[in-house]
Design a protein around this motif. Structure first.
Motif, PDB file in Angstrom:
ATOM      1  N   GLU A  17       0.834  -1.200   0.000  1.00  0.00           N
ATOM      2  CA  GLU A  17       0.000   0.000   0.000  1.00  0.00           C
ATOM      3  C   GLU A  17       0.873   1.256   0.000  1.00  0.00           C
ATOM      4  N   LYS A  18       1.949   1.227   0.764  1.00  0.00           N
ATOM      5  CA  LYS A  18       2.882   2.351   0.794  1.00  0.00           C
ATOM      6  C   LYS A  18       3.484   2.559  -0.604  1.00  0.00           C
ATOM      7  N   ASP A  19       3.864   1.474  -1.273  1.00  0.00           N
ATOM      8  CA  ASP A  19       4.409   1.566  -2.640  1.00  0.00           C
ATOM      9  C   ASP A  19       3.384   2.195  -3.594  1.00  0.00           C
ATOM     10  N   LEU A  20       2.137   1.809  -3.441  1.00  0.00           N
ATOM     11  CA  LEU A  20       1.084   2.347  -4.307  1.00  0.00           C
ATOM     12  C   LEU A  20       0.889   3.843  -4.060  1.00  0.00           C
ATOM     13  N   LYS A  21       0.906   4.238  -2.796  1.00  0.00           N
ATOM     14  CA  LYS A  21       0.735   5.654  -2.476  1.00  0.00           C
ATOM     15  C   LYS A  21       1.925   6.471  -2.982  1.00  0.00           C
ATOM     16  N   LEU A  22       3.112   5.898  -2.887  1.00  0.00           N
ATOM     17  CA  LEU A  22       4.287   6.582  -3.433  1.00  0.00           C
ATOM     18  C   LEU A  22       4.194   6.708  -4.958  1.00  0.00           C
ATOM     19  N   ALA A  23       3.694   5.680  -5.588  1.00  0.00           N
ATOM     20  CA  ALA A  23       3.520   5.718  -7.040  1.00  0.00           C
ATOM     21  C   ALA A  23       2.534   6.830  -7.424  1.00  0.00           C
ATOM     22  N   ILE A  24       1.459   6.945  -6.660  1.00  0.00           N
ATOM     23  CA  ILE A  24       0.486   8.023  -6.903  1.00  0.00           C
ATOM     24  C   ILE A  24       1.173   9.376  -6.755  1.00  0.00           C
ATOM     25  N   HIS A  25       1.945   9.516  -5.691  1.00  0.00           N
ATOM     26  CA  HIS A  25       2.635  10.779  -5.422  1.00  0.00           C
ATOM     27  C   HIS A  25       3.601  11.130  -6.559  1.00  0.00           C
ATOM     28  N   ARG A  26       4.362  10.149  -7.022  1.00  0.00           N
ATOM     29  CA  ARG A  26       5.303  10.389  -8.122  1.00  0.00           C
ATOM     30  C   ARG A  26       4.567  10.815  -9.391  1.00  0.00           C
ATOM     31  N   LEU A  27       3.443  10.167  -9.657  1.00  0.00           N
ATOM     32  CA  LEU A  27       2.648  10.518 -10.845  1.00  0.00           C
ATOM     33  C   LEU A  27       2.117  11.946 -10.737  1.00  0.00           C
ATOM     34  N   GLN A  28       1.630  12.306  -9.554  1.00  0.00           N
ATOM     35  CA  GLN A  28       1.088  13.647  -9.373  1.00  0.00           C
ATOM     36  C   GLN A  28       2.166  14.720  -9.534  1.00  0.00           C
ATOM     37  N   LYS A  29       3.376  14.413  -9.096  1.00  0.00           N
ATOM     38  CA  LYS A  29       4.482  15.381  -9.153  1.00  0.00           C
ATOM     39  C   LYS A  29       5.205  15.366 -10.496  1.00  0.00           C
TER      40      LYS A  29
END
Length: 142
Positions: A17-29
């Motif tokens: 879940e942490k990896d998924l949230k980081l992936a979301i964050h990277r995509l947003q940035k």
């Protein structure tokens, strides 16, 4: 040996879940490793190295967060559909009332029509009872 290799790919749910949230964050940035531009479940899955099914089936909160970012939150969509349903029910109630009013008018018109038809029959019967006199022309025929 393949079983051990497969087991090495499994992560605890919290880490995934942490990896998924980081992936979301990277995509947003705009810092995605996969060079994805838009945030979507498929883009997050590619960025995190997992399948979209994994996100849908095991991380519904992450899927909902992605939908919210996209402006397609299931709650928001449900609320919009609920409001649409209420509006349609109000229209339907109005239509049912109009139908009842039209049925009442139709019954009244049908009653008037029957009265007029009966009057017409009576008048036709009176015409038949009268003797009809044929007028003869005084001019000679050619």
């Amino acid at each position: 040996m393949k079983i051990k290799d497969k087991a090495a790919n499994y992560k605890p749910a919290e880490d995934r879940e942490k990896d998924l949230k980081l992936a979301i964050h990277r995509l947003q940035k705009g810092r995605a490793h996969t060079k994805e531009i838009k945030v979507s479940i498929a883009a997050v899955a590619r960025e995190a190295g997992v399948s979209t099914a994994l996100i849908h089936n095991h991380y519904p909160t992450v899927a909902e967060a992605i939908r919210e970012i996209q402006g397609r939150s299931s709650r928001a969509m449900r609320d919009v559909k609920h409001q649409d349903l209420i509006a349609e029910r109000q229209k339907s109630a109005g239509y049912r009332q109009e139908i009842e009013e039209l049925r009442a008018k139709l019954a009244s018109i049908a009653s008037i029509n029957e009265v007029l038809l009966e009057e017409n029959r009576v008048l036709k019967a009176k015409l038949k009872d009268r003797s009809v006199v044929e007028l003869v022309s005084s001019q000679p025929r050619r």
